[in-house]
Design a protein around this motif. Structure first.
Motif, PDB file in Angstrom:
ATOM      1  N   LEU A 661       0.838  -1.203   0.000  1.00  0.00           N
ATOM      2  CA  LEU A 661       0.000   0.000   0.000  1.00  0.00           C
ATOM      3  C   LEU A 661       0.875   1.256   0.000  1.00  0.00           C
ATOM      4  CD1 LEU A 661      -3.188   0.481   2.190  1.00  0.00           C
ATOM      5  CD2 LEU A 661      -1.586   2.344   1.858  1.00  0.00           C
ATOM      6  N   LEU A 662       1.907   1.264   0.839  1.00  0.00           N
ATOM      7  CA  LEU A 662       2.789   2.436   0.912  1.00  0.00           C
ATOM      8  C   LEU A 662       3.531   2.666  -0.402  1.00  0.00           C
ATOM      9  CD1 LEU A 662       4.212   2.059   4.530  1.00  0.00           C
ATOM     10  CD2 LEU A 662       2.763   3.900   3.676  1.00  0.00           C
ATOM     11  N   LYS A 663       3.901   1.580  -1.052  1.00  0.00           N
ATOM     12  CA  LYS A 663       4.597   1.730  -2.351  1.00  0.00           C
ATOM     13  C   LYS A 663       3.667   2.377  -3.372  1.00  0.00           C
ATOM     14  CE  LYS A 663       7.771  -2.159  -1.722  1.00  0.00           C
ATOM     15  NZ  LYS A 663       8.063  -3.559  -2.103  1.00  0.00           N
ATOM     16  N   TYR A 664       2.422   1.962  -3.393  1.00  0.00           N
ATOM     17  CA  TYR A 664       1.459   2.573  -4.324  1.00  0.00           C
ATOM     18  C   TYR A 664       1.254   4.055  -3.997  1.00  0.00           C
ATOM     19  CZ  TYR A 664      -0.048  -1.477  -7.016  1.00  0.00           C
ATOM     20  OH  TYR A 664      -0.100  -2.538  -7.903  1.00  0.00           O
ATOM     21  N   VAL A 665       1.134   4.365  -2.705  1.00  0.00           N
ATOM     22  CA  VAL A 665       0.933   5.759  -2.304  1.00  0.00           C
ATOM     23  C   VAL A 665       2.081   6.628  -2.792  1.00  0.00           C
ATOM     24  CG1 VAL A 665       0.824   7.332  -0.326  1.00  0.00           C
ATOM     25  CG2 VAL A 665      -0.541   5.246  -0.326  1.00  0.00           C
ATOM     26  N   GLU A 666       3.296   6.101  -2.674  1.00  0.00           N
ATOM     27  CA  GLU A 666       4.470   6.863  -3.125  1.00  0.00           C
ATOM     28  C   GLU A 666       4.412   7.128  -4.628  1.00  0.00           C
ATOM     29  OE1 GLU A 666       7.010   8.235  -1.250  1.00  0.00           O
ATOM     30  OE2 GLU A 666       5.609   7.722   0.349  1.00  0.00           O
ATOM     31  N   SER A 684      -1.304   7.017   6.294  1.00  0.00           N
ATOM     32  CA  SER A 684      -1.030   7.164   7.728  1.00  0.00           C
ATOM     33  C   SER A 684      -1.206   5.826   8.436  1.00  0.00           C
ATOM     34  CB  SER A 684      -1.973   8.203   8.339  1.00  0.00           C
ATOM     35  OG  SER A 684      -1.785   9.461   7.753  1.00  0.00           O
ATOM     36  N   GLU A 685      -2.317   5.148   8.128  1.00  0.00           N
ATOM     37  CA  GLU A 685      -2.579   3.855   8.769  1.00  0.00           C
ATOM     38  C   GLU A 685      -1.494   2.848   8.404  1.00  0.00           C
ATOM     39  OE1 GLU A 685      -5.980   0.333   8.991  1.00  0.00           O
ATOM     40  OE2 GLU A 685      -6.434   2.206   7.939  1.00  0.00           O
ATOM     41  N   ALA A 686      -1.134   2.790   7.129  1.00  0.00           N
ATOM     42  CA  ALA A 686      -0.106   1.837   6.694  1.00  0.00           C
ATOM     43  C   ALA A 686       1.238   2.143   7.348  1.00  0.00           C
ATOM     44  CB  ALA A 686       0.022   1.883   5.177  1.00  0.00           C
ATOM     45  N   SER A 687       1.548   3.417   7.558  1.00  0.00           N
ATOM     46  CA  SER A 687       2.827   3.804   8.165  1.00  0.00           C
ATOM     47  C   SER A 687       2.935   3.318   9.600  1.00  0.00           C
ATOM     48  CB  SER A 687       2.994   5.329   8.123  1.00  0.00           C
ATOM     49  OG  SER A 687       2.989   5.800   6.798  1.00  0.00           O
ATOM     50  N   TRP A 688       1.842   3.504  10.390  1.00  0.00           N
ATOM     51  CA  TRP A 688       1.967   3.013  11.764  1.00  0.00           C
ATOM     52  C   TRP A 688       1.819   1.507  11.841  1.00  0.00           C
ATOM     53  CZ3 TRP A 688      -3.005   5.959  11.874  1.00  0.00           C
ATOM     54  CH2 TRP A 688      -4.122   5.148  12.016  1.00  0.00           C
ATOM     55  N   LEU A 696       5.481   8.181   8.497  1.00  0.00           N
ATOM     56  CA  LEU A 696       4.302   8.714   9.165  1.00  0.00           C
ATOM     57  C   LEU A 696       4.456  10.222   9.382  1.00  0.00           C
ATOM     58  CD1 LEU A 696       1.592   8.201  10.612  1.00  0.00           C
ATOM     59  CD2 LEU A 696       2.867   7.783  12.710  1.00  0.00           C
ATOM     60  N   ARG A 697       5.626  10.632   9.869  1.00  0.00           N
ATOM     61  CA  ARG A 697       5.867  12.054  10.097  1.00  0.00           C
ATOM     62  C   ARG A 697       5.721  12.840   8.793  1.00  0.00           C
ATOM     63  NH1 ARG A 697       8.562  14.695  14.240  1.00  0.00           N
ATOM     64  NH2 ARG A 697       9.353  12.730  15.082  1.00  0.00           N
TER      65      ARG A 697
END
Length: 1558
Positions: A661-666, A684-688, A696-697
């Motif tokens: 998910l984070l890779k897609y967001v990027e 945000s959810e995937a980061s934590w 997240l920051r």
């Protein structure tokens, strides 16, 4: 003489003062309130203080004669107390009020007084503090009785050192309060209309919940959650809504309290808002309805608004309106009315129905003299539509209602509407909300056509308007909710009027006359007016706006009605409706509803599913990976499509793929995109979740203020504050998040726990973030103190079947644990990962589970090896799983962890309980897998089970599975020829091993009690029978017989040991089985049996005596004699108290009289009789300490905590059990053959309960079947999927009084399906001609080729109409949808259970519907085990599923909820086969009850013996249809049964009384 003269003068002066204040105190207070509250002119502080001193002086002079103005004085002084400069003077007047008030008035202000002191203490001057102390002392000394009566709800003074003596005294009085009483008290205080009382209650509640979460959470997951938990949650939610506009402190405390309670599973704990509606059918023409309307309005709306308002001017207007309304309805005359005269007074009767607390507020206005001093010019009528983008919601609503009130029609409406118009502008908006539908209907029905069109135009304009921007949309949404309220009221009114019209025409037709022409024309005209408004708003418009407002049930309700209309229109024209379009729209609506089965049901009706529909199907069914693949392909061609992006991220989130998910967001360009808030929420959810705090920051510092409103982004921001050790920033972030959640609350989405589930989850999460952060307290956290995880484990458990929510919370926990300032070990974090792994495994998310196991392993948790092996097994790699587990055991992988747990344990018992737990778990799992694989010798497997049980001797599961293994060996041996049976089996050694291990498991947990206790009893009693039957053995069997006697003695020794150790309620769960074997021929067995029975009766006499007393009435002299012997034993026992002996004696008499009341002959014509005169019952037998024999009082609740000490201390029955207080003398006699009679019993709780006394009916069979159904209910509750769907069987209490009579719990608000359908058909002018129908059915069933007679000649006479019952009974869309779902699902559950048990004779009198919920309710269980096949016309259907029943399930018919619920039920029945067969075995082999029944002649396929019954049931559980040798899957089995149940030939072959055409 002089003294007497003075006395007379003083008396006269007192009377004059009393008369003066009675007449003028309200006016005086209006004047003072105007000054203090800055009414017309802002007054200087000195003048306000002067007024307060004047109020005090007035109270000192008038004393109790100011009580008529008590609400006004309270409101005025409260507003002054909220002002710093007036606080001391105001409290001085308050103290005077307390000193001079009468006891009745003190009771009304007691809580308020304590709350005022507690909240204002720190702001009081020393003199006021001393005065407060003196005031409390006065209350405790002079009003001690009132204080004791109000002790539960009295606010605490614990925070005031000067009050410590008083606090101690009050605390002593409160010490005996049970936890549930505290909850009840807090609930009551939160419901108070006064904000000061509520604030103080919530302050105390937050502290109380911090200390007592355990009670709340253990109760929430128990078998029968305490209703006070739901009631407390309901009162907090209501307070949050009630004070949302002007009391942020109350809202903040509400959110904290709800966070502490947590996100309760709405499938277990119910907190629905009870709505009491009123329908003015005559449109204000009938005086009695107007009186009822005014009383309802005063009680529900106006008095609450009056109490809550602090503005004196506003309160004056409200007072004037209340005065005028009371006068208009004749309530002002009730003061002089004397009941008991020859004429009744409807106003007086309705006045007395108003709650006394409300009446006390209204009483002063019966004789008050408020007048208006402002001008009364009537504004010109508004032009329609009034709605525009420039108006706020409140401005539009008030303008609309005000205009309608000016247009009122009819004498009564014109009298009260102008008065009501005075409190629309600038007053509580709840007044306008309430009045809108009544005013709109009045003008629509009684006004001109133009006015009716204007109203329709206004409603349509609001629904069609497309607001731009968040603010405009919120306004439009709020206005739309008011429109929906109007439409609901119009629909209800029209349905009632249509029923009235149909009834009028039916009555006239029966009398051979025409209905009264004028009356009929008036009704038709009125209905037409409303119908035109409703039909002028297209279903499409309502459905679309309902979806936008989140009112999906409403959208479904209107679109389904539209589908029916379109089908009927097409049918009438001989055409086919465009079903594809209609069902596609339904599918769109179902995608928005949190109901997993509907979309699958709709999909079966769509002939071709396009890719989008297939994806929707995958998503709703939880097939996230399949949906993900589709969205990835879509994204390749539409990289910037917002919907595709968010849908893909949703799939990744739901399947736990947060790294992907984070890779897609990027890769997304989200800066200018409208998807930014949604994408950042996912990011945000995937980061934590992945503990990538740098990312997240980055994500939470990006967004604008609008994006920060997102909850997940807000949580990310709070976590960054923890990282930065910024305590003020962290607490501010939490406060902001709570405020945001509270803003999302509305009246509609807090109507139940189900509707506000998402909000509750957010508050639940915020509490856990706060408690885990280490920044919540001002003091620095102790780095050496280990964190207590038990409360958090319990908090996770209360979510029940909501698995994704549990994963969400666990992810938040782990993130906060990683950055927390508390001492949290890596093993603690690993434990959280393993919990996630278990949840993912059960949800079928294997990749997520493996990932979680990997994280746990990296954190050093050896128990991850067990979970890893479980995953391998689940994936089908059985050999690899066994090897993996054996390898871990071989290298002692769990030893170090076990020692560490032991070292950390603080109590000796904890050490022993935790000792070698992981090793025991590993060995048990290995034993189960080797057993299942069937590749290992029996003795090796037995050794494995034994080792697991020995490794942790205080673990119930180890002993249970060892016993279960021995039972498997026992059953295998039983099936062998005697020559091949082992000596261990023949002498009873194997049975003893089962009994021993099952007995050991009882002490350490309740999970397996319903499996083990019946089995222990069955094996022990069989062994006793074997010993008895072999009293004269053959020479070759002498050794075996001697061994059996020895083994039986050993079993008895073991039983006696555990009978002494275990609490009585464990054996109470099997009391009917124990009682049934009371005449066991082996005296040693009987002695132990009697010991068990005596222990149960001694410990739980109020409940258990009902079962024992029935034995005394047995027709078997031996059973009756043993029952009397037990009574005598119990009475002679040293332990038997005088109270118990009296209870038994009184219970015996009560049972005798109830039995007599059951069996006394009643004349055939009598419909009511006297309990004492006609049935010979003595009222002196009440009150009794026996509980009322209903299901809730006779059912023991079992503990959920697996701890031997806790199990011994646990109370299975509530302390405040509901005992018999009295019997009503009026008895209703039913018209059926045996003349059963309904008794009304008043309980010790003040409520009335019904008992149906049934003569000449052996109810023991019904009682045992209720046990069987209760067992199924427990299994349904334990399963996550069935719990989510609230699957259940409706059960009720059955109490045999003898072998031929007994009582059945009376269930209110149920209707036979046959009666419902006959009434609906009668309204349409359809009356069944049974002679003609019998001829047609006989012809149709003569040959399968004739089946068309049934489908083309019989069924068309009775078009489906049951769906109308749900529309009429549940006119509100939410209630309608919930009721229809419950109908379909409960129908499915009982269909499957009925099929397995061979339950027949399911005609329309034996299937009833619950009017409150829509659930299906079955009665009459005499036709069991396929007895229906022996009828003259054999029953060929497995259960009732006629065209009416199918149609009432909705557009999808038996697809969707019915099919899925049937499959789940069948799956659960199969999973619990062993338990169910154990229970069934105790029934069919019960020597006192003939469950099988004697057949006149044998029928192929119908069981004749107990063994055949068990085989028949087992075959059905395993999916074997009659004549088939290959078992079907669950899905295949259910499908085959549905086909059989709906097959026209089978239905046509049913006997006519079954009414297959209904």
């Amino acid at each position: 003489m002089q003294k007497g003269g003075l006395s007379k003068g003083a008396s006269r002066q007192t009377r004059l003062l009393a008369s003066f204040f009675d007449q003028h105190v309200l006016g005086i207070m209006a004047h003072f309130s105007d000054i203090i509250g800055d009414g017309l002119v802002i007054q200087p502080t000195a003048e306000k203080k002067r007024s307060l001193r004047a109020i005090e002086e007035m109270i000192n002079i008038a004393k109790t004669h100011v009580s008529i103005a008590l609400p006004q004085i309270r409101a005025c002084l409260q507003s002054a107390l909220d002002t710093h400069d007036l606080r001391d003077q105001a409290f001085s007047a308050w103290a005077a009020l307390i000193i001079h008030s009468a006891s009745d008035d003190i009771a009304l202000v007691m809580d308020h007084t304590f709350a005022v002191i507690a909240q204002n203490w720190v702001f009081f001057s020393p003199a006021s503090q001393q005065l407060a102390h003196a005031t409390v002392a006065h209350l405790l000394k002079n009003h001690s009785t009132i204080v004791r009566d109000a002790i539960h709800t009295l606010p605490s003074l614990a925070s005031i050192p000067l009050m410590s003596k008083f606090y101690s005294e009050i605390a002593r009085l409160k010490a005996s309060m049970h936890m549930s009483s505290h909850c009840q008290a807090f609930s009551q205080r939160c419901e108070d209309e006064n904000a000061t009382v509520v604030v103080q209650a919530l302050h105390e509640l937050v502290s109380w919940l911090e200390k007592n979460q355990q009670f709340i959470h253990e109760s929430a997951v128990s078998e029968q959650p305490s209703p006070v938990i739901g009631k407390l949650t309901r009162s907090i939610l209501d307070a949050c809504i009630r004070f949302a506009e002007d009391r942020t402190d109350i809202v903040s405390l509400c959110t904290q309290s709800l966070g502490l309670i947590g996100c309760l599973d709405p499938n277990r704990v119910e907190a629905a808002r009870h709505k009491r509606d009123i329908l003015v059918k005559s449109n204000f023409d009938r005086a009695d309805e107007v009186i009822d309307f005014v009383a309802f309005f005063l009680e529900r709306v106006l008095v609450k608004a009056f109490h809550s308002v602090t503005n004196a001017r506003a309160q004056g207007f409200l007072a004037y309106v209340m005065q005028e309304l009371l006068k208009s309805c004749g309530f002002d005359k009730v003061a002089t009315y004397r009941p008991g005269g020859s004429q009744s007074n409807s106003s007086y009767q309705r006045w007395m129905e108003i709650p006394s607390t409300v009446r006390s507020t209204l009483t002063p206005f019966l004789s008050s003299r408020y007048v208006l001093t402002t001008s009364t010019t009537v504004p010109a009528p508004r032009n329609y539509p009034i709605f525009s983008t420039k108006l706020s919601h409140s401005a539009w609503l008030r303008a609309f209602v005000f205009d309608l009130l000016q247009r009122g029609t009819g004498v009564n409406a014109k009298m009260i509407f102008p008065v009501l118009a005075r409190i629309i502008r600038g007053h509580d908006i709840s007044i306008s909300i309430f009045l809108l539908p009544f005013a709109a209907l009045n003008v629509t029905v009684g006004g001109t056509d133009r006015e009716a069109k204007d109203i329709g135009k206004e409603l349509l304009t609001v629904l069609e308007h497309q607001g731009q921007g968040a603010g405009h949309f919120e306004t439009t949404k709020a206005c739309s909710e008011n429109v929906f309220q109007v439409l609901d009221y119009f629909s209800r009114w029209m349905q009632e009027k249509n029923k009235e019209l149909a009834h009028m025409r039916n009555v006239a037709a029966r009398m051979g006359q025409s209905p009264p022409e004028l009356e009929e024309l008036t009704l038709v005209k009125q209905i037409s007016s409303v119908e035109r408004v409703l039909s002028g708003i297209p279903a499409e418009v309502i459905a679309r706006r309902a979806v936008e407002c989140g009112s999906y049930a409403r959208a479904l309700f209107h679109w389904e009605q539209y589908v029916r209309q379109q089908k009927k229109i097409a049918s009438d024209r001989g055409e086919t409706a465009n079903e594809e379009f209609l069902y596609q729209r339904l599918q769109d609506i179902y995608t928005q509803i949190d109901e997993p089965d509907g979309i699958e049901g709709i999909s079966t009706h769509l002939h071709v599913l396009d890719p989008d529909q297939q994806v929707l199907d995958h998503r709703k069914a939880g097939r996230w990976t399949a949906a993900q693949s589709w969205y990835e392909l879509e994204l390749a061609t539409k990289p910037d499509n917002v919907d595709v992006q968010t849908n893909l991220l949703t799939c990744l989130r739901e399947s736990g793929q947060f790294d992907a998910l984070l890779k897609y967001v990027e890769s997304f360009d989200i800066a200018p995109s409208r998807s930014a808030p949604q994408v950042l929420s996912f990011a945000s959810e995937a980061s934590w979740m992945t503990e990538k705090f740098d990312l997240l920051r980055k994500h939470v510092t990006k967004p604008s203020e609008a994006m920060l409103q997102d909850f997940n982004v807000g949580i990310g921001k709070a976590m960054v504050k923890i990282l930065d050790n910024d305590q003020p920033g962290f607490l501010t972030a939490l406060s902001s998040l709570r405020e945001g959640v509270a803003k999302g609350f509305s009246n509609s989405n807090t109507s139940s726990l189900q509707t506000c589930h998402d909000h509750m989850l957010k508050l639940h999460a915020l509490y856990e973030i706060e408690s885990l952060s280490g920044l919540a307290n001002i003091q620095a956290p102790d780095p050496d103190r280990a964190f207590d995880w038990e409360p958090l484990d319990r908090r996770l458990a209360i979510l029940g079947s909501y698995m994704p929510d549990k994963q969400y919370l666990l992810g938040i926990r782990r993130a906060v644990m990683k950055i927390s300032k508390l001492h949290i070990s890596e093993l603690d974090r690993a434990s959280s990962w393993l919990t996630s792994a278990r949840l993912a495994r059960k949800a079928g998310l294997t990749n997520t589970a493996f990932n979680a196991v990997l994280h746990a392993t990296q954190l050093g948790d050896d128990s991850a090896k067990i979970e890893h092996s479980r995953l391998l097994w689940k994936d089908g790699h059985h050999r690899k799983a066994i090897q993996n587990l054996e390898g871990a055991i071989a290298v002692n992988a769990f030893r170090s962890h076990d020692k560490e747990v032991v070292a950390e344990a603080s109590h000796a018992e904890d050490k022993q309980q935790q000792q070698n737990m992981l090793t025991a778990r590993a060995h048990l799992l290995l034993a189960k897998w080797l057993d299942t694989a069937g590749q290992t010798q029996s003795q090796v497997i037995t050794n494995k089970y034994q080792f697991a049980a020995k490794t942790n001797a205080r673990w119930d599961k180890g002993h249970y599975y060892l016993g279960k293994h021995y039972n498997k060996l026992l059953e295998s041996e039983k099936a062998l020829p005697r020559a091949r049976q082992s000596m261990s089996f023949l002498c009873g050694e194997t049975a003893k091993l089962v009994i021993d291990n099952y007995m050991r498991s009882l002490a350490f947990g309740s999970k397996y009690w319903y499996q083990t206790v019946p089995k222990i009893l069955t094996l022990w009693l069989e062994l006793g029978m074997d010993v008895h039957n072999a009293s004269r053995p053959a020479a070759s069997d002498v050794g075996i017989a001697d061994q059996r006697i020895r083994i039986l003695d050993l079993v008895h020794r073991q039983l006696r040991k555990y009978i002494d150790r275990l609490p009585a309620y464990i054996f109470y769960t099997a009391l009917p089985q124990i009682i049934s074997r009371i005449s066991h021929p082996n005296m040693k067995v009987y002695e132990v049996l009697s010991t068990i029975i005596l222990k149960i009766v001694s410990t739980h006499p109020s409940q258990a005596l009902w079962s024992l007393l029935a034995v005394v009435k047995s027709s078997s002299h031996e059973r009756a004699g043993r029952g009397l012997t037990l009574d005598a034993k119990r009475n002679k026992s040293e332990a038997a108290s005088l109270e118990l002996r009296n209870m038994i004696a009184q219970g015996q008499k009560l049972s005798d009289h109830l039995l007599q009341a059951c069996e006394v002959h009643i004349e055939s014509r009598a419909s009511t009789v006297s309990l004492s005169k006609d049935l010979g019952f003595s009222h002196r037998l009440a009150p009794s300490t026996l509980v009322i024999p209903i299901e809730s009082t006779l059912t023991a609740t079992l503990p959920t905590v697996h701890n031997s000490d806790y199990i011994r201390r646990y109370k299975a029955f509530p302390q405040d059990r509901i005992t018999i207080s009295s019997f009503s003398d009026d008895v209703l006699v039913l018209a059926s053959l045996q003349r059963p009679r309904k008794l009304t019993v008043r309980g010790s709780d003040g409520k009335n309960y019904g008992l149906l006394c049934k003569p000449k009916d052996d109810l023991r069979k019904d009682q045992r079947l209720m046990e069987f159904n209760a067992m199924i209910n427990r299994a349904l509750k334990r399963d996550a999927e069935s719990s989510k769907r609230r699957l259940y069987i409706k059960t009720y209490g059955v109490t045999p009084l003898s072998e031929e009579s007994g009582t059945i719990e009376w269930v209110d608000h149920i209707k036979p399906m046959r009666d419902i359908l006959l009434k609906l058909y009668a309204r349409k002018g359809v009356t069944p001609n049974y002679n003609e129908l019998r001829t047609l059915l006989t012809e149709a069933s003569a040959d399968q080729q004739n089946v068309a007679i049934f489908t083309e000649k019989v069924l068309p006479q009775f078009p489906p109409t049951l769906h109308e019952y749900f529309v009429e009974t549940f006119p509100e869309p939410e209630a309608w949808f919930a009721a229809r779902l419950r109908y379909a699902r409960t129908c499915a559950v009982m269909s499957m259970v009925g099929h397995v048990l061979g339950l027949g004779d399911r005609h329309g009198e034996n299937i009833l519907l619950e009017e409150s919920t829509g659930g299906v309710f079955h009665v009459d269980f005499n036709c069991l085990f396929d007895k229906g096949l022996t009828f003259e016309k054999p029953e060929l259907v497995p259960f009732r599923l006629t065209h009416n029943m199918v149609d009432a399930m909705g557009a999808y018919g038996y697809e969707g909820p019915f099919r899925k619920s049937a499959e789940l039920t069948m799956e659960i029945l199969r999973q619990n086969e062993e338990t169910l067969m154990t229970i069934l075995e105790t029934f069919v082999y019960d020597p006192t009850t003939d469950f099988v029944g004697k057949k006149k002649r044998p029928t192929p396929g119908v069981p004749d013996t107990p063994q055949e019954v068990l085989e028949s049931v087992r075959s059905k559980l395993r999916g074997l249809l009659k004549g088939e040798s290959v078992p079907l899957s669950v899905e295949g089995h259910v499908d085959a049964l549905i086909i059989q149940a709906t097959l026209p030939w089978n239905l046509a072959s049913m006997y006519i009384g079954w009414c297959a055409f209904f």
